[in-house]
Design a protein around this motif. Structure first.
Motif, PDB file in Angstrom:
ATOM      1  N   ALA A   1      45.449 -27.519 -19.455  1.00 49.02           N
ATOM      2  CA  ALA A   1      45.849 -28.066 -20.747  1.00 49.02           C
ATOM      3  C   ALA A   1      47.026 -27.268 -21.311  1.00 49.02           C
ATOM      4  N   LEU A   2      46.968 -25.951 -21.169  1.00 58.88           N
ATOM      5  CA  LEU A   2      48.079 -25.110 -21.635  1.00 58.88           C
ATOM      6  C   LEU A   2      49.361 -25.446 -20.880  1.00 58.88           C
ATOM      7  N   ALA A   3      49.240 -25.567 -19.566  1.00 57.38           N
ATOM      8  CA  ALA A   3      50.407 -25.862 -18.743  1.00 57.38           C
ATOM      9  C   ALA A   3      51.013 -27.200 -19.146  1.00 57.38           C
ATOM     10  N   GLN A   4      50.147 -28.147 -19.433  1.00 56.96           N
ATOM     11  CA  GLN A   4      50.589 -29.480 -19.842  1.00 56.96           C
ATOM     12  C   GLN A   4      51.433 -29.388 -21.116  1.00 56.96           C
TER      13      GLN A   4
ATOM     14  N   VAL B   1      30.906 -24.224 -16.515  1.00 58.81           N
ATOM     15  CA  VAL B   1      31.843 -23.130 -16.759  1.00 58.81           C
ATOM     16  C   VAL B   1      33.103 -23.309 -15.907  1.00 58.81           C
ATOM     17  N   VAL B   2      32.906 -23.695 -14.649  1.00 58.31           N
ATOM     18  CA  VAL B   2      34.050 -23.895 -13.753  1.00 58.31           C
ATOM     19  C   VAL B   2      34.955 -25.003 -14.302  1.00 58.31           C
ATOM     20  N   ILE B   3      34.338 -26.076 -14.801  1.00 57.75           N
ATOM     21  CA  ILE B   3      35.127 -27.178 -15.366  1.00 57.75           C
ATOM     22  C   ILE B   3      35.970 -26.671 -16.524  1.00 57.75           C
ATOM     23  N   VAL B   4      35.316 -25.963 -17.445  1.00 58.54           N
ATOM     24  CA  VAL B   4      36.025 -25.523 -18.649  1.00 58.54           C
ATOM     25  C   VAL B   4      37.129 -24.534 -18.286  1.00 58.54           C
ATOM     26  N   VAL B   5      36.796 -23.577 -17.399  1.00 56.75           N
ATOM     27  CA  VAL B   5      37.792 -22.565 -17.050  1.00 56.75           C
ATOM     28  C   VAL B   5      38.985 -23.193 -16.327  1.00 56.75           C
ATOM     29  N   SER B   6      38.768 -24.275 -15.576  1.00 54.88           N
ATOM     30  CA  SER B   6      39.955 -24.850 -14.925  1.00 54.88           C
ATOM     31  C   SER B   6      40.717 -25.774 -15.861  1.00 54.88           C
ATOM     32  N   LEU B   7      40.043 -26.341 -16.864  1.00 54.81           N
ATOM     33  CA  LEU B   7      40.775 -27.240 -17.761  1.00 54.81           C
ATOM     34  C   LEU B   7      41.651 -26.495 -18.754  1.00 54.81           C
TER      35      LEU B   7
ATOM     36  N   ALA C   1      58.316 -23.290 -17.536  1.00 54.26           N
ATOM     37  CA  ALA C   1      57.975 -23.902 -16.250  1.00 54.26           C
ATOM     38  C   ALA C   1      57.300 -22.870 -15.349  1.00 54.26           C
ATOM     39  N   PHE C   2      57.788 -21.643 -15.445  1.00 55.98           N
ATOM     40  CA  PHE C   2      57.250 -20.530 -14.678  1.00 55.98           C
ATOM     41  C   PHE C   2      55.786 -20.277 -15.059  1.00 55.98           C
ATOM     42  N   VAL C   3      55.540 -20.214 -16.374  1.00 56.40           N
ATOM     43  CA  VAL C   3      54.169 -19.973 -16.852  1.00 56.40           C
ATOM     44  C   VAL C   3      53.273 -21.154 -16.491  1.00 56.40           C
ATOM     45  N   ALA C   4      53.801 -22.369 -16.661  1.00 56.41           N
ATOM     46  CA  ALA C   4      53.000 -23.553 -16.324  1.00 56.41           C
ATOM     47  C   ALA C   4      52.632 -23.540 -14.839  1.00 56.41           C
ATOM     48  N   GLY C   5      53.619 -23.192 -14.000  1.00 58.38           N
ATOM     49  CA  GLY C   5      53.349 -23.114 -12.568  1.00 58.38           C
ATOM     50  C   GLY C   5      52.259 -22.092 -12.276  1.00 58.38           C
ATOM     51  N   ALA C   6      52.321 -20.960 -12.974  1.00 57.48           N
ATOM     52  CA  ALA C   6      51.321 -19.914 -12.760  1.00 57.48           C
ATOM     53  C   ALA C   6      49.937 -20.403 -13.165  1.00 57.48           C
ATOM     54  N   LEU C   7      49.851 -21.079 -14.308  1.00 53.24           N
ATOM     55  CA  LEU C   7      48.554 -21.560 -14.783  1.00 53.24           C
ATOM     56  C   LEU C   7      47.966 -22.580 -13.817  1.00 53.24           C
ATOM     57  N   LEU C   8      48.825 -23.489 -13.342  1.00 54.22           N
ATOM     58  CA  LEU C   8      48.343 -24.510 -12.417  1.00 54.22           C
ATOM     59  C   LEU C   8      47.921 -23.872 -11.089  1.00 54.22           C
ATOM     60  N   ALA C   9      48.704 -22.888 -10.641  1.00 49.36           N
ATOM     61  CA  ALA C   9      48.355 -22.208  -9.395  1.00 49.36           C
ATOM     62  C   ALA C   9      46.988 -21.542  -9.535  1.00 49.36           C
ATOM     63  N   PHE C  10      46.770 -20.907 -10.685  1.00 51.28           N
ATOM     64  CA  PHE C  10      45.476 -20.253 -10.885  1.00 51.28           C
ATOM     65  C   PHE C  10      44.349 -21.283 -10.893  1.00 51.28           C
TER      66      PHE C  10
END
Lengths: 264, 305
Positions: free
Chosen positions: A250-253, A240-246, A188-197
């Motif tokens: 996706a990992l967090a999901q 690039v922005v789309i891919v980098v944010s997805l 959950a911690f890692v997912a939160g970090a990924l989403l925050a980024f």
């Protein structure tokens, strides 16, 4: 059970909504490879030259570097504040608890322009000059809630008896944290970090008010679009922005849905 | 094992201090909580809340029109200025577009969420939920910009319309474009709470309604819809609030007559260099949202956020 006609209607509706959601993003992806610098449909031919052109543009590179640094620092700050807040509030019951959790949710409940303008006024009044750190503070306000929500949801799903059992077996609070709490909340911690980024990476509304004259990647392309300049580069960066944010999302999901999926 | 036990028993003085600290925090959960939340709460109070206060204070100051410097003399000029043209029109336009967007999102989201809950199988449901939420994480700026490309007179929309034998549409840079783009961007925010609300409607309620002679439509109107209202209300908080504060969509897909509340704030801070007026004007969406949140709370929106 719904009648056949209703079911067909609902199926078609769902398909249309899916197309409505994704066609614009797909079209954006196609424009990134547009060989002409006139933005019309259909594109006359494919090229990848705008990607290298964008990569070699110093302005783009500076903006990219600023966006990455702002994202990383804002995520770090959000992890510290968000997880502390969720540990404190997950099990506690005290007067004012709801107000405190409301405080953390406020930055996403209020329109971004208010958060942005408020921070802008705050920095101007205290004479803080705009820098990487003003952007980081601006982003951290709404990144904290993402970490907070992810970690507190996990903590609430976890039975308190785990922590009690650990204490009964003689573990100190720190051993419990290391051997019980951390494995439970890790993903959950890692997912939160990924989403925050991901949030920080493409934020623009608050960033505009806290960046001063600096350009993050979204601010740079916003400027280009408004001036109508460098549009082919904008298209390439947009993809690039789309891919980098997805990718982080996706990992967090995966991190948050997999263990919970089986248990419902 | 024995060495471990021995180590625990003897304990270095450092270890002992840790142990007594953890024992203390176990016995004093209140102090433990206080220790955990004090840093984040302090950070939010001293930066975020302080910033909101700064925003409010700034609204009572003025800008010297000659030097462009902010003058710290207290007055209500900025708030009086809001009543002058063109601001009432802009506020009204924003409210109309925000309402239109909210209603459109509700109409689009309800059947979709109903499909997810009642028709789609488990795997399709998860896949579609992910497909609905993912666009929220695709840069908001990029999604607005994609519509600018699509709605362009020689963009994809007119290309497809012409292929279907339909005439060109010229909604680029109009309020219609803003309505469409806002609906597109905020739609996922409406789906999630409506989905959550519908998912909680027990199947037995619909069976009971059918047993009592309720036709499909009657069940929908008298059983499902009332239970979905908190979800719709929760979703509307996002669609409404986000439209009130937006300045990106009006500046990219709106036209000359498409200024919204957000545009006024944006332009006064940037181009016009009148931060105090921007601050005062930002109180307008804040006030509207306060009223709106109070209304939605009555509909049970907060249990569905």
């Amino acid at each position: 059970m719904e009648r056949a006609g209703t079911r067909i209607g609902l199926w078609s509706w769902a398909i249309l909504i899916f197309l409505f959601l994704w066609i614009p993003i797909a079209i954006m992806g196609v424009y990134a490879f547009n060989s002409s610098n006139i933005q019309s449909w259909p594109i006359p031919g494919f090229t990848t030259k705008w990607f290298s052109e964008a990569w070699n543009d110093q302005e783009v590179r500076d903006a990219l570097w600023l966006s990455l640094r702002a994202g990383l620092f804002a995520t770090g700050l959000a992890l510290v504040l968000g997880s502390l807040a969720s540990f404190g509030l997950a099990r506690a019951r005290f007067f004012g608890r709801d107000s405190i959790s409301f405080l953390f949710i406020l930055p996403i409940a209020l329109p971004g322009i208010i958060t942005g303008l408020a921070l802008n006024s705050f920095f101007v009044i205290w004479g803080v000059s705009f820098s990487l750190w003003t952007i980081v503070i601006g982003h951290a306000t709404f990144c904290v809630v993402v970490v907070y929500n992810n970690v507190i949801a996990r903590l609430r799903r976890t039975s308190g008896s785990f922590f009690e059992a650990s204490a009964d077996l003689g573990a100190t609070g720190f051993q419990t944290f290391r051997h019980v709490t951390l494995p439970i909340i890790g993903t959950a911690f890692v997912a939160g970090a990924l989403l925050a980024f991901a949030l920080s990476w493409d934020e623009i509304v608050v960033t505009y008010f806290t960046a001063g004259a600096q350009n993050t990647l979204p601010l740079l392309i916003f400027g280009f679009i408004r001036q109508g300049t460098n549009l082919p580069i904008v298209n390439a960066i947009a993809l690039v922005v789309i891919v980098v944010s997805l990718i982080p999302v996706a990992l967090a999901q995966r991190l948050t849905s997999d263990p919970g999926a089986g248990r419902g | 094992m024995s060495t471990d036990a021995a180590r625990v028993k003897e304990g270095s003085p450092h270890r002992g201090a840790l142990r007594s600290l953890s024992r203390f925090s176990w016995r004093q959960p209140g102090l433990k909580t206080l220790g955990q939340i004090s840093l984040p709460v302090a950070a939010f109070v001293f930066v975020y809340v302080a910033a909101l206060v700064a925003l409010l204070i700034q609204g009572f100051w003025t800008t010297d029109s000659f030097t462009g410097k902010v003058i710290h003399s207290w007055n209500l000029d900025n708030f009086r200025e809001i009543a002058n043209a063109p601001y009432p029109t802009i506020i009204l336009r924003t409210l109309l577009i925000a309402s239109a967007v909210t209603i459109t999102c509700m109409l689009l989201a309800f059947p979709y969420a109903y499909f997810l809950v009642r028709v789609a199988g488990r795997r399709l449901r998860i896949a579609l939920l992910v497909a609905t939420v993912l666009p929220l994480w695709v840069s908001y700026l990029v999604r607005v910009y994609s519509w600018r490309l699509i709605l362009n007179p020689d963009g994809a929309l007119n290309y497809f319309l012409n292929h279907l034998g339909l005439p060109n549409q010229n909604i680029a840079y109009t309020n219609w474009a803003m309505w469409l783009v806002f609906t597109y961007i905020w739609f996922p925010f409406m789906v999630l709470p409506v989905y959550a609300a519908l998912e909680r409607v027990p199947y037995s309620l619909m069976e009971a309604s059918a047993d009592l002679g309720g036709h499909g439509f009657t069940t929908l109107r008298r059983v499902i819809l009332p239970l979905a209202i908190p979800g719709l209300a929760a979703g509307s908080i996002f669609t409404f609030s986000l439209t009130l504060g937006d300045y990106i969509a009006p500046s990219l897909v709106g036209g000359p007559g498409s200024s919204l509340i957000g545009t006024v704030v944006f332009e006064n801070l940037g181009l016009a260099n009148n931060a105090p007026f921007a601050a005062a004007f930002a109180m307008v969406p804040l006030g509207i949202m306060a009223v709106y949140l109070a209304l939605m709370k009555r509909l049970g929106a907060f249990e569905n956020l």
